[in-house]
Design an enzyme around this catalytic site. Structure first.
Site, short mmCIF file in Angstrom:
data_model
loop_
_atom_site.label_atom_id
_atom_site.label_comp_id
_atom_site.label_asym_id
_atom_site.label_seq_id
_atom_site.Cartn_x
_atom_site.Cartn_y
_atom_site.Cartn_z
N ASP A 38 84.74 61.10 -16.73
CA ASP A 38 84.45 59.67 -16.91
C ASP A 38 84.92 58.82 -15.74
O ASP A 38 85.90 59.15 -15.07
CB ASP A 38 85.13 59.19 -18.22
N ASN B 293 74.64 59.12 -24.46
CA ASN B 293 74.35 58.64 -23.11
C ASN B 293 72.86 58.37 -22.85
O ASN B 293 72.50 57.76 -21.85
CB ASN B 293 74.89 59.62 -22.05
#
Ligand code: IPE
Ligand code: IPE
Ligand code: MG
Length: 256
Positions: A31, A79
């Site tokens: 991330d 996502n």
């Protein structure tokens, strides 16, 4: 840097790794790519490109030091909500990565495996993933699991569906379902649970990653953004892990 969640002991040993007692399985939530790019006035996709390079070097390093399993969260079931050009770039990077891996994994003795619902990926990507799986079958080295279109909840639902189907076919029965049996229906069947879960990027949440498998994993968070994640940062995470006292619900030292 926001490192307040470290214990004093963990700060004192920062980066001092005992290479004889490494975690067997490390999981990483990749991330911070978007923020890395934003900080530099670049499009988010530039962060994904550098993040993919970081992944290459960290995966190679994990192999070098003898980590048995590395599981990385590359693209979640959530996502897909992102802009199309960002999703397209991530899929193009995955394609590039797999093409390179097919050429190098035998030489490097790195096994590649995938977790997630790959059925929605392009035929080409699915073909490349299948080729990687096939080559991996002949290898013995570090196993790198790439989570693509992966969600912990989706994985549990998928496992439950497969188990129910086996029951309907007479291959299994509800009374025979134990934790061990259920694990065999997960994407991670046969792989030990992660010992250490690392999340760069500053967030302190799971974001639907390995909900079942992380029941007793040690968590390590860092503000470092994934494209900046280095070997030294990995050392800090492993050294912090080595300070933890894993009790698994028991008491220290296995006493009575
Ligand atoms: C992680 O980086 C990569 C994916 C989720 C695909 P992000 O793109 O989430 O980066 P931030 O969190 O926005 O900085
Ligand atoms: C988690 O990161 C998913 C991956 C790294 C693939 P996100 O950036 O999607 O997570 P949230 O939105 O911050 O929870
Ligand atoms: Mg993010």
């Amino acid at each position: 840097m926001g490192v307040s969640w470290f214990s004093k002991k963990e700060r004192d040993v920062a980066g001092q790794v005992d290479f004889d007692h490494l975690p067997r399985h490390i999981a990483i939530i990749l991330d911070g790519n978007g923020r890395w790019a934003k900080k530099r006035g670049l499009p988010r996709t530039a962060g994904h490109k550098v993040g993919a390079e970081t992944f290459r070097s960290i995966a190679t390093y994990c192999r070098d030091i003898g980590i048995d399993y590395l599981t990385v969260y590359a693209f979640s079931t959530e996502n897909w909500k992102r802009p199309k050009d960002e999703v397209d770039t991530i899929m193009a990077l995955l394609r590039q990565y797999l093409l390179e891996a097919i050429d190098t994994m035998e030489r490097d003795n790195v096994r590649l495996s995938f977790m997630g619902d790959l059925s929605v990926l392009t035929e080409e990507l699915r073909g490349l993933a299948a080729q990687c799986n096939e080559i991996s079958g002949r290898l013995t080295g570090c196993q790198c699991n790439i989570c693509v279109n992966y969600g912990g909840r989706a994985e549990l639902v998928h496992a439950a569906q497969r188990f129910a189907r086996d029951c309907l076919m007479g291959l299994a029965e509800p009374a025979g379902l134990t934790e061990e049996v259920f694990e065999g229906y997960l994407y991670s069947a046969g792989i030990p649970s992660p010992d250490l879960l690392i999340r760069p990027g500053g967030e302190q949440r799971l974001s639907n990653f390995l909900l079942w498998q992380c029941a007793y994993s040690e968590f390590y968070y860092t503000d470092v953004l994934w494209p900046d994640f280095s070997k030294e940062e990995l050392h800090r995470a492993i050294a912090a892990y080595q300070c933890r006292n894993r009790r698994f619900g028991g008491v220290s030292g296995g006493g009575v």
